[in-house]
Design an enzyme around this catalytic site. Structure first.
Site, PDB file in Angstrom:
ATOM      1  N   ASP A 135       0.689  -1.160   0.045  1.00 42.09           N
ATOM      2  CA  ASP A 135      -0.059   0.002  -0.106  1.00 42.09           C
ATOM      3  C   ASP A 135       0.978   1.155   0.009  1.00 42.09           C
ATOM      4  OD1 ASP A 135      -2.398  -1.104  -0.064  1.00 42.09           O
ATOM      5  OD2 ASP A 135      -2.681  -1.228   2.248  1.00 42.09           O
ATOM      6  N   ASP A 151      -4.567  -2.739   4.885  1.00 41.08           N
ATOM      7  CA  ASP A 151      -5.123  -2.345   6.178  1.00 41.08           C
ATOM      8  C   ASP A 151      -6.699  -2.256   6.328  1.00 41.08           C
ATOM      9  OD1 ASP A 151      -5.494  -0.134   4.310  1.00 41.08           O
ATOM     10  OD2 ASP A 151      -4.498   1.159   5.583  1.00 41.08           O
ATOM     11  N   ASP A 176      -9.240  -5.433   1.797  1.00 41.18           N
ATOM     12  CA  ASP A 176      -7.830  -5.903   1.619  1.00 41.18           C
ATOM     13  C   ASP A 176      -7.880  -7.523   1.810  1.00 41.18           C
ATOM     14  OD1 ASP A 176      -6.471  -3.857   0.369  1.00 41.18           O
ATOM     15  OD2 ASP A 176      -6.021  -2.938   2.542  1.00 41.18           O
TER      16      ASP A 176
END
Length: 588
Positions: A29, A329, A333
């Site tokens: 990310d 997070d 995901d």
């Protein structure tokens, strides 16, 4: 595991640590992992005018914007949000919410807005939370003077595409012509190229007969403005990405941000190189299987991606025999975290769903910690290899010596009790010593093992066979020439010779254990004093060996040795170290 906890990594599944050491790809990310996750509005384009937003000019900024536009802007910020402004026990104001929401609410407060007053002034009729597919969120308000108004905010290019009007510099609502669209798109690109996350805020007046049961419209809006939010890159990320590159690990950024913003951050982190490709999620998902397989090795940045784009990328990488680590997070995901060989969830910003789907939780949300996990994983893998190399050497020599001697002479030089002691050295103490070797920076200068690597490598076979040959030849020579060499005579000569062979064999393993600390480097003493367990194991082994030889004769079938016999036994073991060093110079 405790040491990894000290390094801000909570391992939920033990096997994940070793798997991370074999990782060839990290899909990371951006927000909160590569960046600090503390966002602030630093630029704005309100009423078609681009302005810097600093702590010193926010008051003047408010005076430069028409009053009608300021009211709409503050209403949009304080009503169309998932954040909250609360007063804590100390009487201090605290902003709760995602970093993006927090940045917008701080911006609204700096313009003199009152969150509570704005929310009480209008009745909230409908809310559509942020959607990762639509890349926007919206609300419908019932105004105090009557009528309904919709506010929306989200990805700039997507929200702007749904606008047909804009507020100009005089505060008037005018049609959005080609020139205005080009100006706003150029502003979005300018902000994105400066590594700013851009959000567009817009509103529309709804007909009184509009039913709240219907979805909030996607088009027909009036653009209030665009804000650019800065999320600085974390200190040490660029160096960590460089370490990954030298370790043969490909780092890819997967983010929902604008592609220009993603590219700017990726270049700043060292992820995007001249030969790499940045692609948007919608373009990626339209590719065929063959096109994906050809394109994926070059993809370094995927922007405007949905959770399923991330999942598809991970699945395709794994199908190409890559070992993939994924950071995440959010709840969305979870599929990618579950699909990956190792899932890394963020401990601070991560949701409980993401954490439950992950193998390792990064307690400080920092990319540098991910590199530390990879280093620990490689250390675990290498330490197991060291132990196996040491163990196989002991087994091969003990087996050949006892088997060949039993076949040729009818007796074995090593008794059952002696072999049991050797096995204690090999299995218990040896594992304890070699498994506690801490990770070093040198581990991140070699290529990852991946899925196709052989656990027992050619380097290990070279060391095992070379050391086994030396030990076997020495013991064979002692069996054949030992009595004459030490002038042994009388009824106890066989017992004394077998004791010397046993003693020499044990010290061969003691010094071979030191040589096994590094399978390729000649200097095996580097950092040895820092590993107290290793030193303690060697010391205990030597002390117990003296006790077995000198005091436990009846039990262990040994007899006390002279100083010369002790010296020769230890010297034979020590001679294995230069032999091991010479073997390491042989290329494989």
């Amino acid at each position: 595991m405790k040491k990894m906890m000290n390094d801000k990594a909570l391992v939920r599944h033990l096997a994940a640590c070793e798997t991370m050491g074999s990782a060839t790809n990290i899909c990371s990310d951006k927000t909160g992992t590569l960046t600090t996750n503390h966002m602030t509005v630093v630029k704005s384009c309100i009423c078609m005018d681009v302005r810097e937003v600093g702590n010193n000019n926010k008051a003047s900024l408010c005076s430069e914007i028409p009053e009608s536009a300021v009211k709409l802007l503050l209403q949009s910020i304080f009503t169309n949000t998932g954040g909250e402004i609360v007063i804590n026990k100390d009487g201090k104001r605290e902003i709760l919410g995602t970093p993006t929401e927090t940045a917008l609410l701080e911006f609204g407060l700096s313009l003199g807005g009152d969150s509570q007053a704005e929310r009480l002034a209008s009745k909230l009729v409908k809310v559509e939370p942020f959607n990762s597919t639509k890349k926007r969120m919206g609300v419908i308000l019932e105004l105090p003077e009557g009528g309904l108004r919709a506010h929306t905010k989200g990805a700039s290019e997507i929200v702007l595409a749904g606008c047909d009007k804009v507020i100009n510099s005089n505060g008037e609502v005018v049609p959005l012509d080609v020139e205005s669209i080009n100006h706003l798109n150029a502003t979005i690109n300018q902000f994105a190229n400066e590594a700013l996350r851009t959000l567009c805020l817009a509103y529309m007046e709804l007909e009184n007969d509009f039913s709240p049961d219907n979805a909030i419209p996607l088009s027909g809006y009036t653009c209030i403005g665009i804000v650019g939010i800065k999320d600085p890159v974390r200190p040490g990320v660029k160096e960590s990405v460089a370490i990954c590159r030298s370790a043969g690990i490909t780092v890819r950024m997967v983010t929902g941000d604008n592609i220009n913003t993603a590219k700017a951050i990726a270049r700043e982190c060292g992820i995007l190189t001249d030969d790499g490709i940045a692609i948007e999620g919608p373009d990626f998902r339209e590719k065929s299987q063959e096109e994906m397989l050809a394109l994926i090795p070059k993809i370094q940045v995927m922007a405007r991606s949905s959770p399923m784009d991330k999942h598809t990328l991970v699945r395709q990488l794994r199908s190409s025999d890559e070992v993939v680590a994924v950071t995440g997070d959010g709840t969305n995901d979870a599929p990618a975290l579950h699909e990956a060989d190792i899932g890394l969830a963020m401990g601070i910003s991560g949701t409980e769903v993401a954490k439950e789907s992950a193998d390792v939780i990064i307690l400080d949300d920092n990319f540098s910690t991910i590199v530390t996990v990879a280093k620990w994983g490689r250390s675990v893998y290498i330490n197991i290899q060291k132990f196996v190399q040491f163990q196989l050497t002991v087994n091969i020599v003990a087996l050949i010596v006892n088997f060949s001697s039993a076949c040729l002479t009818g007796t074995a030089p090593l008794t059952a009790v002696q072999l049991l002691w050797v096995n204690m050295i090999m299995d218990t103490l040896g594992a304890l010593a070699l498994a506690t070797e801490p990770p070093t920076d040198e581990l991140m200068k070699r290529a990852p093992v991946g899925k196709k690597g052989n656990f027992i490598s050619n380097v290990m076979w070279r060391n095992i066979l070379g050391q086994s040959f030396y030990q076997f030849m020495v013991i064979w020579y002692l069996q054949v020439k030992g009595k004459g060499m030490f002038s042994l005579e009388g009824p106890d000569s066989d017992l004394t010779l077998n004791t010397i062979i046993f003693n020499s064999f044990v010290f061969c393993q003691v010094f071979n254990e030191i040589s096994s600390r590094n399978m390729e480097e000649i200097n095996v003493f580097k950092g040895i004093l820092n590993n107290y367990v290793f030193v303690a194991v060697l010391g205990c082994t030597a002390v117990f060996q003296v006790i077995i030889i000198e005091l436990l004769g009846t039990f262990a079938s040994t007899t006390p040795l002279t100083s010369l016999q002790w010296f020769v036994s230890v010297f034979i073991g020590f001679l294995g170290m230069p032999i091991a060093a010479a073997l390491k110079t042989i290329p494989v």
